[in-house]
Motif scaffolding. Structure first.
Motif, PDB file in Angstrom:
ATOM      1  N   TYR A  47       0.847  -1.198   0.000  1.00 48.55           N
ATOM      2  CA  TYR A  47       0.000   0.000   0.000  1.00 48.55           C
ATOM      3  C   TYR A  47       0.877   1.241   0.000  1.00 48.55           C
ATOM      4  O   TYR A  47       1.741   1.405   0.853  1.00 48.55           O
ATOM      5  CB  TYR A  47      -0.919  -0.018   1.222  1.00 48.55           C
ATOM      6  N   LEU A  48       0.670   2.115  -0.975  1.00 47.80           N
ATOM      7  CA  LEU A  48       1.446   3.348  -1.106  1.00 47.80           C
ATOM      8  C   LEU A  48       0.602   4.584  -0.827  1.00 47.80           C
ATOM      9  O   LEU A  48       1.107   5.705  -0.889  1.00 47.80           O
ATOM     10  CB  LEU A  48       2.027   3.467  -2.526  1.00 47.80           C
ATOM     11  N   GLY A  49      -0.693   4.367  -0.565  1.00 51.04           N
ATOM     12  CA  GLY A  49      -1.635   5.487  -0.414  1.00 51.04           C
ATOM     13  C   GLY A  49      -1.303   6.391   0.743  1.00 51.04           C
ATOM     14  O   GLY A  49      -0.503   6.085   1.619  1.00 51.04           O
ATOM     15  N   GLY A  50      -1.960   7.541   0.761  1.00 47.69           N
ATOM     16  CA  GLY A  50      -1.673   8.567   1.740  1.00 47.69           C
ATOM     17  C   GLY A  50      -2.223   8.305   3.130  1.00 47.69           C
ATOM     18  O   GLY A  50      -1.738   8.862   4.093  1.00 47.69           O
ATOM     19  N   GLY A  51      -3.217   7.444   3.258  1.00 49.74           N
ATOM     20  CA  GLY A  51      -3.831   7.222   4.563  1.00 49.74           C
ATOM     21  C   GLY A  51      -3.092   6.188   5.389  1.00 49.74           C
ATOM     22  O   GLY A  51      -2.084   5.618   4.977  1.00 49.74           O
ATOM     23  N   LYS A  52      -3.603   5.979   6.605  1.00 56.94           N
ATOM     24  CA  LYS A  52      -3.024   4.965   7.471  1.00 56.94           C
ATOM     25  C   LYS A  52      -3.334   3.575   6.921  1.00 56.94           C
ATOM     26  O   LYS A  52      -4.360   3.367   6.280  1.00 56.94           O
ATOM     27  CB  LYS A  52      -3.583   5.091   8.884  1.00 56.94           C
ATOM     28  N   ASN A  97      -0.505  -6.207   6.494  1.00 54.02           N
ATOM     29  CA  ASN A  97       0.175  -6.268   7.783  1.00 54.02           C
ATOM     30  C   ASN A  97       0.445  -4.841   8.263  1.00 54.02           C
ATOM     31  O   ASN A  97       0.066  -3.869   7.606  1.00 54.02           O
ATOM     32  CB  ASN A  97       1.463  -7.110   7.702  1.00 54.02           C
ATOM     33  N   LYS A  98       1.092  -4.688   9.397  1.00 52.14           N
ATOM     34  CA  LYS A  98       1.315  -3.363   9.988  1.00 52.14           C
ATOM     35  C   LYS A  98       2.162  -2.445   9.110  1.00 52.14           C
ATOM     36  O   LYS A  98       2.088  -1.229   9.210  1.00 52.14           O
ATOM     37  CB  LYS A  98       1.974  -3.507  11.363  1.00 52.14           C
TER      38      LYS A  98
END
Length: 133
Positions: free
Chosen positions: A59-64, A92-93
Motif C-alpha cells: 500500500y502506497l496510499g496517503g492514509g493509514k 500487515n502493519k
C-alpha cells in the motif's frame, strides 16, 4: 565385440536418462505500480497445471494502513483469463500483503505479456498493469 555392445548400451541408456529428465521452468515475475499500490506476482510453473503464484502487494496510499481494512484482489491476464481471486485480505502493519496461492494456469497465461491486478477496498478500485520483468 562384447565391450562394444556394452559401451553402445551404456551410451543409449545415458541418452535416454538425460532426455527423460524434466526441467523445472523458471518463475515469471510480473510487476507494476499505481498511485496507491505496488504489486509483484511471481508465477511458478508446476507439473500437471498445478502452478503456484506468489502475490506481493504494498500500500502506497496517503492514509493509514488500518484505513484500508479488508480488500479483494482479482488477477486477469492479457488474454482475458481470470487467474486469481482473493477476498477478505488484510495488510500487515507495514502495509504489505503476501500470499502464495495455487492456481490452474494455462500455457497462454505463462506466455502473457501483461496481467491486470484489480484491488478493491473501501468502495474504491484500482487496476495495476503488471508487466513481465
Amino acid at each position: 565385440m562384447k565391450k562394444f555392445y556394452i559401451a553402445l548400451f551404456s551410451l543409449f541408456f545415458f541418452i535416454s536418462l538425460v532426455g527423460c529428465q524434466s526441467k523445472a521452468e523458471d518463475p515469471l515475475e510480473f510487476s507494476g505500480e499505481t498511485q496507491s499500490w505496488s504489486a509483484t506476482v511471481m508465477l511458478y510453473p508446476g507439473e500437471n497445471r498445478e502452478d503456484a503464484a506468489q502475490i506481493n502487494l504494498n500500500y502506497l496510499g496517503g492514509g493509514k494502513v488500518e484505513s484500508v481494512g479488508d480488500f479483494g484482489i482479482n488477477l486477469d491476464t492479457s488474454n482475458n483469463q481470470n487467474g486469481i481471486a482473493v477476498r477478505d485480505a488484510r495488510l500487515n502493519k507495514k502495509g504489505n500483503f503476501k500470499e502464495k496461492v495455487k492456481v490452474d494456469v494455462s500455457k497462454d497465461v505463462i506466455k502473457s505479456e501483461y496481467m491486470i491486478l484489480t484491488v478493491k477496498w473501501n468502495d474504491r478500485s484500482e487496476d495495476i498493469i503488471l508487466k513481465v520483468k
